[in-house]
Design a protein around this motif. Structure first.
Motif, PDB file in Angstrom:
ATOM      1  N   GLY A   1       1.176  50.823 -19.010  1.00 11.13           N
ATOM      2  CA  GLY A   1       2.084  50.862 -20.141  1.00 11.13           C
ATOM      3  C   GLY A   1       1.540  51.611 -21.338  1.00 11.13           C
ATOM      4  N   THR A   2       0.221  51.480 -21.583  1.00  9.32           N
ATOM      5  CA  THR A   2      -0.385  52.123 -22.756  1.00  9.32           C
ATOM      6  C   THR A   2      -0.908  53.521 -22.454  1.00  9.32           C
ATOM      7  OG1 THR A   2      -2.591  51.211 -22.296  1.00  9.32           O
ATOM      8  CG2 THR A   2      -1.088  49.879 -23.651  1.00  9.32           C
ATOM      9  N   GLY A   3      -1.270  53.768 -21.193  1.00  6.23           N
ATOM     10  CA  GLY A   3      -1.850  55.063 -20.841  1.00  6.23           C
ATOM     11  C   GLY A   3      -3.284  55.230 -21.280  1.00  6.23           C
ATOM     12  N   ALA A   4      -3.943  54.133 -21.675  1.00 11.21           N
ATOM     13  CA  ALA A   4      -5.338  54.213 -22.116  1.00 11.21           C
ATOM     14  C   ALA A   4      -6.244  54.591 -20.943  1.00 11.21           C
ATOM     15  CB  ALA A   4      -5.790  52.885 -22.708  1.00 11.21           C
ATOM     16  N   THR A   5      -7.201  55.457 -21.206  1.00  7.29           N
ATOM     17  CA  THR A   5      -8.244  55.747 -20.221  1.00  7.29           C
ATOM     18  C   THR A   5      -9.087  54.485 -20.090  1.00  7.29           C
ATOM     19  OG1 THR A   5      -8.278  58.043 -20.951  1.00  7.29           O
ATOM     20  CG2 THR A   5     -10.149  57.280 -19.640  1.00  7.29           C
ATOM     21  N   THR A   6      -9.258  53.993 -18.870  1.00  8.23           N
ATOM     22  CA  THR A   6      -9.878  52.687 -18.673  1.00  8.23           C
ATOM     23  C   THR A   6     -11.078  52.797 -17.745  1.00  8.23           C
ATOM     24  OG1 THR A   6      -7.746  51.592 -19.004  1.00  8.23           O
ATOM     25  CG2 THR A   6      -9.475  50.314 -17.910  1.00  8.23           C
ATOM     26  N   LEU A   7     -12.193  52.228 -18.198  1.00 11.89           N
ATOM     27  CA  LEU A   7     -13.418  52.171 -17.407  1.00 11.89           C
ATOM     28  C   LEU A   7     -13.840  50.717 -17.346  1.00 11.89           C
ATOM     29  CD1 LEU A   7     -15.731  53.871 -16.027  1.00 11.89           C
ATOM     30  CD2 LEU A   7     -16.892  53.811 -18.246  1.00 11.89           C
ATOM     31  N   PHE A   8     -13.966  50.180 -16.131  1.00 16.15           N
ATOM     32  CA  PHE A   8     -14.339  48.763 -16.050  1.00 16.15           C
ATOM     33  C   PHE A   8     -15.410  48.528 -14.989  1.00 16.15           C
ATOM     34  CE2 PHE A   8     -10.988  48.975 -12.870  1.00 16.15           C
ATOM     35  CZ  PHE A   8     -11.330  48.023 -11.904  1.00 16.15           C
ATOM     36  N   VAL A   9     -16.262  47.568 -15.323  1.00  8.25           N
ATOM     37  CA  VAL A   9     -17.357  47.155 -14.452  1.00  8.25           C
ATOM     38  C   VAL A   9     -16.917  45.929 -13.665  1.00  8.25           C
ATOM     39  CG1 VAL A   9     -19.670  46.141 -14.409  1.00  8.25           C
ATOM     40  CG2 VAL A   9     -19.173  48.062 -15.941  1.00  8.25           C
ATOM     41  N   THR A  10     -17.213  45.921 -12.373  1.00  8.44           N
ATOM     42  CA  THR A  10     -16.903  44.761 -11.555  1.00  8.44           C
ATOM     43  C   THR A  10     -17.869  44.691 -10.375  1.00  8.44           C
ATOM     44  OG1 THR A  10     -15.155  43.647 -10.280  1.00  8.44           O
ATOM     45  CG2 THR A  10     -15.196  46.051 -10.185  1.00  8.44           C
TER      46      THR A  10
ATOM     47  N   VAL B   1     -33.354  53.268 -15.768  1.00  5.73           N
ATOM     48  CA  VAL B   1     -32.186  52.574 -15.230  1.00  5.73           C
ATOM     49  C   VAL B   1     -31.154  53.565 -14.702  1.00  5.73           C
ATOM     50  CG1 VAL B   1     -30.279  51.011 -15.777  1.00  5.73           C
ATOM     51  CG2 VAL B   1     -32.544  50.613 -16.769  1.00  5.73           C
ATOM     52  N   LEU B   2     -30.844  54.592 -15.492  1.00  3.01           N
ATOM     53  CA  LEU B   2     -29.881  55.615 -15.101  1.00  3.01           C
ATOM     54  C   LEU B   2     -30.544  56.980 -15.127  1.00  3.01           C
ATOM     55  CD1 LEU B   2     -26.817  54.470 -17.257  1.00  3.01           C
ATOM     56  CD2 LEU B   2     -27.036  54.215 -14.778  1.00  3.01           C
ATOM     57  N   ALA B   3     -30.133  57.855 -14.221  1.00  6.62           N
ATOM     58  CA  ALA B   3     -30.712  59.195 -14.177  1.00  6.62           C
ATOM     59  C   ALA B   3     -29.655  60.211 -13.750  1.00  6.62           C
ATOM     60  CB  ALA B   3     -31.889  59.237 -13.201  1.00  6.62           C
TER      61      ALA B   3
ATOM     62  N   SER C   1     -23.388  48.055 -16.480  1.00  9.66           N
ATOM     63  CA  SER C   1     -23.147  47.638 -17.866  1.00  9.66           C
ATOM     64  C   SER C   1     -23.855  48.562 -18.852  1.00  9.66           C
ATOM     65  CB  SER C   1     -23.601  46.188 -18.074  1.00  9.66           C
ATOM     66  OG  SER C   1     -22.796  45.296 -17.325  1.00  9.66           O
ATOM     67  N   THR C   2     -25.011  49.069 -18.463  1.00 11.93           N
ATOM     68  CA  THR C   2     -25.724  50.027 -19.323  1.00 11.93           C
ATOM     69  C   THR C   2     -24.876  51.269 -19.541  1.00 11.93           C
ATOM     70  OG1 THR C   2     -27.887  49.239 -18.557  1.00 11.93           O
ATOM     71  CG2 THR C   2     -27.802  51.449 -19.530  1.00 11.93           C
ATOM     72  N   LEU C   3     -24.265  51.768 -18.472  1.00 14.50           N
ATOM     73  CA  LEU C   3     -23.412  52.948 -18.577  1.00 14.50           C
ATOM     74  C   LEU C   3     -22.211  52.670 -19.472  1.00 14.50           C
ATOM     75  CD1 LEU C   3     -22.856  55.838 -17.691  1.00 14.50           C
ATOM     76  CD2 LEU C   3     -21.743  54.945 -15.641  1.00 14.50           C
ATOM     77  N   LEU C   4     -21.621  51.497 -19.321  1.00  7.50           N
ATOM     78  CA  LEU C   4     -20.472  51.141 -20.148  1.00  7.50           C
ATOM     79  C   LEU C   4     -20.861  51.088 -21.621  1.00  7.50           C
ATOM     80  CD1 LEU C   4     -17.474  50.171 -19.308  1.00  7.50           C
ATOM     81  CD2 LEU C   4     -18.244  47.962 -20.166  1.00  7.50           C
ATOM     82  N   ARG C   5     -22.027  50.541 -21.915  1.00  9.37           N
ATOM     83  CA  ARG C   5     -22.490  50.451 -23.304  1.00  9.37           C
ATOM     84  C   ARG C   5     -22.718  51.840 -23.898  1.00  9.37           C
ATOM     85  NH1 ARG C   5     -24.498  45.861 -25.459  1.00  9.37           N
ATOM     86  NH2 ARG C   5     -26.111  47.017 -26.563  1.00  9.37           N
TER      87      ARG C   5
ATOM     88  N   VAL D   1     -26.612  62.257 -17.971  1.00 13.69           N
ATOM     89  CA  VAL D   1     -26.945  61.062 -18.749  1.00 13.69           C
ATOM     90  C   VAL D   1     -28.025  60.235 -18.060  1.00 13.69           C
ATOM     91  CG1 VAL D   1     -26.049  58.824 -19.532  1.00 13.69           C
ATOM     92  CG2 VAL D   1     -24.745  60.922 -19.948  1.00 13.69           C
ATOM     93  N   GLY D   2     -29.014  59.855 -18.825  1.00 12.55           N
ATOM     94  CA  GLY D   2     -30.074  58.965 -18.361  1.00 12.55           C
ATOM     95  C   GLY D   2     -30.361  57.922 -19.418  1.00 12.55           C
ATOM     96  N   ARG D   3     -30.870  56.769 -18.972  1.00 14.94           N
ATOM     97  CA  ARG D   3     -31.278  55.724 -19.922  1.00 14.94           C
ATOM     98  C   ARG D   3     -32.515  55.037 -19.370  1.00 14.94           C
ATOM     99  NH1 ARG D   3     -33.148  53.380 -23.654  1.00 14.94           N
ATOM    100  NH2 ARG D   3     -32.057  51.969 -25.107  1.00 14.94           N
TER     101      ARG D   3
END
Length: 251
Positions: A179-188, A19-21, A44-48, A6-8
């Motif tokens: 509790g939900t088991g959702a796959t989670t990706l977060f930026v910090t 930005v990404l490569a 944030s670009t990757l998250l979008r 993935v690149g952007r």
């Protein structure tokens, strides 16, 4: 969730800014992954791109084995600001997250359930101006959860909160995710937050001589969740991650 090459890039008056490569990533279903990196590193670009709010200029993003081409009901996003509509009460704002076509009775039940999950059952009729910043952000989290997403995406969701509220929100998110088991990706930008919540911590950076950020460290955190913030293993990881981010350990 899979990212392949993935690149952007963005074009401006001065030319093309990459930005990404060449980002390659596999996120296991049900896991929590944190994205760390300096400002402008493409987190944030990757998250979008994963959310379908933007499209890559190279490579492919796939969720559930299907390429991401647009916003999908499989994903829900929580932004840094709650972005609540001031003329709706909290229940009305949470209801905005319901998938189109949800029957009214089912929708009311789901909204009430998620308000209870985030501790806002007694504030369902309050307008956003009547609640604290932490409560507003909890409502934003409930709005995402009411979709019953398979993938939960968070872009610095607690950055605007005071330190104590932030710690409480971290614990709430950890409870909700497990509790939900959702796959989670977060930026910090917060190393301690990443280590407290994530099964893996990815550091984005641009190697010397390269153009565009990529994953320069993929750290697996073995400590079981919920975690003790004073865990010695987390302290060692903290030193390593800070050094990668340009904060050296001083003697």
């Amino acid at each position: 969730m899979v990212l392949r090459g993935v690149g952007r890039s963005f074009v401006n008056a001065r030319g093309t800014h990459r930005v990404l490569a060449d980002v390659d990533l596999v996120v296991e279903a049900g896991s929590t992954v944190a994205l760390l990196g300096a400002s402008g590193s493409g987190k944030s670009t990757l998250l979008r791109l994963v959310a379908g709010l933007d499209l890559p200029t190279a490579g492919e993003v796939a969720v559930g084995g299907e390429p991401v081409r647009d916003v999908s009901d499989r994903c829900a996003v929580v932004f840094q600001e709650p972005r609540l509509l001031p003329w709706r009460d909290l229940a009305g704002n949470v209801a905005l997250g319901l998938p189109r076509g949800t029957p009214r009775a089912e929708g009311r039940e789901r909204v009430a359930h998620q308000l209870g999950t985030v501790g806002l059952a007694d504030f369902a009729g309050h307008r956003p101006r009547r609640v604290s910043g932490g409560m507003a952000q909890r409502a934003a989290l409930a709005r995402a959860l009411v979709r019953r997403p398979g993938v939960l995406l968070l872009d610095e969701p607690f950055a605007a909160l005071d330190a104590l509220t932030r710690l409480k929100m971290q614990d709430l998110l950890d409870d909700v995710q497990r509790g939900t088991g959702a796959t989670t990706l977060f930026v910090t930008h917060d190393v301690d937050e990443a280590l407290h919540l994530a099964d893996r911590v990815l550091v984005l950076g641009t190697p010397e001589g390269a153009e565009g950020a990529r994953v320069v460290r993929d750290l697996r955190v073995a400590a079981p969740r919920p975690r003790d913030r004073g865990d010695a293993e987390l302290a060692a990881h903290r030193v390593e991650l800070l050094e990668l981010l340009g904060v050296p350990r001083h003697a």
